[in-house]
Design an enzyme around this catalytic site. Structure first.
Site, PDB file in Angstrom:
ATOM      1  N   ASP A  64      -9.087  13.475   8.507  1.00 16.97           N
ATOM      2  CA  ASP A  64      -8.538  13.729   7.172  1.00 16.97           C
ATOM      3  C   ASP A  64      -9.476  13.074   6.162  1.00 16.97           C
ATOM      4  OD1 ASP A  64      -5.404  13.034   5.371  1.00 16.97           O
ATOM      5  OD2 ASP A  64      -7.363  13.795   4.737  1.00 16.97           O
ATOM      6  N   TYR A 107     -12.632   0.018  -1.163  1.00 18.79           N
ATOM      7  CA  TYR A 107     -13.117   0.772   0.000  1.00 18.79           C
ATOM      8  C   TYR A 107     -14.596   0.597   0.257  1.00 18.79           C
ATOM      9  CZ  TYR A 107      -8.510   2.354  -0.907  1.00 18.79           C
ATOM     10  OH  TYR A 107      -7.156   2.344  -1.155  1.00 18.79           O
ATOM     11  N   ASP A 130      -1.953  12.366   0.817  1.00 23.16           N
ATOM     12  CA  ASP A 130      -3.029  11.371   0.875  1.00 23.16           C
ATOM     13  C   ASP A 130      -2.582  10.066   1.524  1.00 23.16           C
ATOM     14  OD1 ASP A 130      -3.312  12.988  -1.961  1.00 23.16           O
ATOM     15  OD2 ASP A 130      -5.172  12.805  -0.805  1.00 23.16           O
ATOM     16  N   HIS A 154      -6.672   3.065  -9.362  1.00 19.80           N
ATOM     17  CA  HIS A 154      -5.714   4.178  -9.348  1.00 19.80           C
ATOM     18  C   HIS A 154      -4.444   3.769 -10.094  1.00 19.80           C
ATOM     19  CE1 HIS A 154      -8.148   4.888  -5.651  1.00 19.80           C
ATOM     20  NE2 HIS A 154      -8.085   6.145  -6.081  1.00 19.80           N
ATOM     21  N   ASP A 192      -6.256  -2.228  -9.965  1.00 21.12           N
ATOM     22  CA  ASP A 192      -6.757  -1.211  -9.038  1.00 21.12           C
ATOM     23  C   ASP A 192      -7.200   0.001  -9.871  1.00 21.12           C
ATOM     24  OD1 ASP A 192      -6.146  -0.272  -5.873  1.00 21.12           O
ATOM     25  OD2 ASP A 192      -6.233   1.342  -7.348  1.00 21.12           O
ATOM     26  N   HIS A 224       1.318   2.963  -4.679  1.00 18.72           N
ATOM     27  CA  HIS A 224       1.583   4.393  -4.829  1.00 18.72           C
ATOM     28  C   HIS A 224       2.900   4.820  -4.180  1.00 18.72           C
ATOM     29  CE1 HIS A 224      -2.325   4.991  -6.527  1.00 18.72           C
ATOM     30  NE2 HIS A 224      -2.943   4.553  -5.445  1.00 18.72           N
ATOM     31  N   ASP A 258     -11.012  -1.283  -5.802  1.00 20.10           N
ATOM     32  CA  ASP A 258     -11.754  -0.021  -5.915  1.00 20.10           C
ATOM     33  C   ASP A 258     -12.198   0.186  -7.364  1.00 20.10           C
ATOM     34  OD1 ASP A 258      -8.594   1.721  -5.211  1.00 20.10           O
ATOM     35  OD2 ASP A 258      -9.136   0.328  -6.811  1.00 20.10           O
TER      36      ASP A 258
HETATM   37  N1  LIG Z   1      -6.257  15.266  -2.429  1.00 19.68           N
HETATM   38  C1  LIG Z   1      -7.549  14.990  -3.035  1.00 19.68           C
HETATM   39  C2  LIG Z   1      -8.145  13.741  -2.421  1.00 19.68           C
HETATM   40  C3  LIG Z   1      -8.265  12.663  -3.499  1.00 19.68           C
HETATM   41  N2  LIG Z   1      -8.376  11.325  -2.872  1.00 19.68           N
HETATM   42  C4  LIG Z   1      -7.053  10.659  -2.815  1.00 19.68           C
HETATM   43  C5  LIG Z   1      -7.192   9.316  -2.123  1.00 19.68           C
HETATM   44  C6  LIG Z   1      -5.975   8.422  -2.415  1.00 19.68           C
HETATM   45  C7  LIG Z   1      -6.474   7.099  -2.865  1.00 19.68           C
HETATM   46  C8  LIG Z   1      -5.353   6.091  -2.795  1.00 19.68           C
HETATM   47  C9  LIG Z   1      -5.842   4.686  -2.948  1.00 19.68           C
HETATM   48  O1  LIG Z   1      -6.997   4.444  -3.016  1.00 19.68           O
HETATM   49  C10 LIG Z   1      -4.852   3.582  -2.976  1.00 19.68           C
HETATM   50  S1  LIG Z   1      -5.454   2.154  -3.856  1.00 19.68           S
HETATM   51 ZN   LIG Z   2      -6.749   2.336  -5.607  1.00 20.70          ZN
END
Ligand SMILES: NCCCNCCCCCC(=O)CS
Ligand SMILES: [Zn+2]
Length: 548
Positions: free
Chosen positions: A22, A307, A94, A176, A174, A137, A267
């Site tokens: 994935d 990451y 995701d 996001h 973060d 999230h 990130d």
């Molecule tokens: N469906 C399109 C793919 C986009 N990438 C989504 C990755 C989620 C990232 C969540 C994260 O980093 C938590 S801090």
């Molecule tokens: Zn993030």
């Protein structure tokens, strides 16, 4: 007294991973925790922390935010086959499941709650929970973005219920948007949720309309959600600091939280494949430091994303250095926010103007903040006759300098600024009646100037009869230690020695309490000063055009 910094980590949380292909999830790997903890050990930081064991979260903990049906569903995952796990995962976005992820999610939440328990009971002053899966999230009945249980959202409900905490500040640095946190508190004025996030006009994940700057909370919670969208990538240290100086910190001081929780995702640092930003790991030392004088120093940082393994490890170390009270590295070559950041800054401030008095104006001025910046050479020429070592600045010459300053015989001139070394603030005050005006002037004017000027020494002088009350003085002394790698020289009268020393020794300044609106009649003074200076000092900018 500094009760120390907690570090909460257990390698069991490395024992789950993606079991199928994935592309969206492959970056969330166990090595994220291994390299983070490893770097803390390598740098001798783990040994300096108080190691607190994790615990498993209970159902009651989880149900503070999540629904029973969601918890019951997740409880079944340890017994699922690979095919069933894939099937189960498809209903969410995701995120992936694994036979051991439920166990690890309970440990991540348990670690978070152990951290807040130890901070709230005064066993430690602050701390970091190094956990995975992340949390910000996940929603009441849905996993999302690698998150299963919303660690920080549950922690906020937990401290309100268990300790009767009145106000919690959640800072989500973060890259996001933690939509799960926002949904939990959008109508709750006791929890202030601040998040900046890569947005690109809704083109970036999770592509939500409600992540934009004009979504400020609902009903009683109006004003208690602050969204700062980054509509471009490559944001730098200056962009992050500008948002802290001109949005988060003024509001945070006005809100006066009893506890600060940080959704500490890294990130948002340079090199991260998700964020694609350019802020360097040392910026997290400053972000942490700037939050540490709130809530009497009670700060709980909980790992979210991050990451790029190298960038993540460095950022985690920078954060822990600050939590331990180590001086932050000098903020090298800050040039001021980019236009896109200025636009976001302006939009957020105007969206929240009606909820926060500090944003109505830049903070009132009972204090005449005279910013005298002197070049070292000027000091040497004019004041250091007796010193045999030309570069030595003797205390007596400094006191002579101060006298001249107070009589304004030495004034601010442009060319003086660029020699270097001294950033001299003389704060004349007419009494402590208006701590809010003072703090707003410090946050919106003094700190941006100081960070941009990046002095190698801060000389802080308490002028006789300045009437600044101890807690305000301690806030100032604490905040200024983010400059010059903490090299601060304080000249003061005897009465202020104890509070100053406790701050210089790294103790958090006492909370100022909720700050009321500052009397508007003084406002233009600091605004004029800012307008006059901002042409040359980019970090003073809050808009790309003169303030309305
Ligand atoms: N469906 C399109 C793919 C986009 N990438 C989504 C990755 C989620 C990232 C969540 C994260 O980093 C938590 S801090
Ligand atoms: Zn993030």
């Amino acid at each position: 007294v500094n009760m120390g910094t907690a570090l909460i980590y257990d390698e069991e949380m490395t024992r789950y991973k993606l079991l199928w292909v994935d592309p969206a999830c492959k970056i969330e790997v166990p090595e994220r925790l291994v390299v983070s903890y490893g770097a803390l050990v390598e740098n001798g930081l783990a040994d300096r922390c108080v190691s607190i064991p994790v615990r498993e979260a209970t159902d009651a903990d989880i149900l503070l935010v999540h629904s029973e049906e969601y918890l019951e569903a997740v409880k079944k995952t340890p017994y699922m086959t690979l095919e069933e796990l894939k099937e189960f995962t498809l209903q969410y976005g995701d995120v992936y499941f694994h036979p051991n992820i439920y166990h690890c999610a309970k440990l991540a939440l348990g670690a978070t709650l152990q951290l807040v328990d130890n901070v709230m009971t005064g066993k430690v002053r602050n701390g970091l929970a190094l956990v995975r899966p992340p949390g910000h999230h996940s929603m009441r009945s849905a996993a999302s973005g690698f998150c299963i249980f919303n660690n920080v959202a549950i922690a906020a409900q937990y401290v309100k219920q268990k300790y009767g905490v009145k106000r919690v500040l959640i800072v989500d640095w973060d890259i996001h948007h933690g939509q799960g946190v926002q949904y939990s508190f959008e109508d709750d004025p006791s929890v202030l949720y601040f998040s900046w996030h890569r947005y690109e006009h809704q083109k970036f994940w999770p592509n939500l309309r409600e992540s934009d700057f004009d979504v400020v909370g609902k009903e009683k919670g109006a004003g208690s959600t602050i969204n700062v969208p980054w509509n471009k990538v490559k944001m730098q240290n200056s962009d992050y600091l500008s948002i802290f100086f001109h949005v988060l910190l003024p509001v945070a001081y006005e809100f006066s939280p009893d506890l600060v929780l940080v959704c500490a995702g890294f990130d948002s640092a340079i090199g991260d494949p998700e964020g694609e930003m350019c802020a360097t790991p040392d910026i997290f030392a400053h972000l942490t430091h700037l939050l540490m004088n709130l809530a009497g120093g009670k700060l709980c940082a909980v790992l979210e994303g991050g990451y790029n393994l190298k960038s993540l490890a460095q950022s985690v170390c920078q954060t822990v250095h600050s939590l331990l009270g180590d001086p932050a590295p000098r903020p090298a070559n800050l040039e001021g926010p980019c236009n896109s950041a200025l636009e976001s800054l302006q939009c957020v401030r105007s969206a929240h103007r009606k909820y926060w008095s500090c944003l109505k104006h830049a903070g009132s001025l009972k204090y005449t903040l005279i910013v005298n910046v002197l070049s070292f050479s000027t000091i040497r020429e004019n004041f250091i006759k007796d010193a045999d070592d030309k570069d030595a600045v003797t205390l007596s010459s400094l006191i002579a300098l101060v006298d001249k300053m107070e009589k304004n015989e030495v004034v601010l001139t442009r060319d003086l600024l660029y020699s270097n070394l001294f950033f001299y603030i003389s704060v004349l005050s007419q009494g402590c009646s208006d701590a809010s005006g003072f703090i707003q002037a410090v946050l919106g004017l003094l700190l941006p100037l100081g960070y941009e000027y990046d002095p190698s020494l801060v000389l802080l002088v308490q002028t006789p009869g300045s009437g600044i009350c101890d807690s305000v003085w301690q806030q100032l002394t604490g905040l200024l230690q983010g400059l010059a790698q903490g090299h601060i020289l304080v000249l003061m009268q005897r009465t202020c020695i104890d509070p100053t020393c406790s701050s210089l020794l790294g103790d958090a300044a006492p909370s100022l309490g909720q700050l009321h609106a500052a009397p508007p009649e003084d406002v233009e003074a600091v605004e004029n000063l800012r307008q006059r200076l901002k042409a040359d000092w980019k970090l003073l900018q809050t808009t790309d055009e003169p303030d309305d």
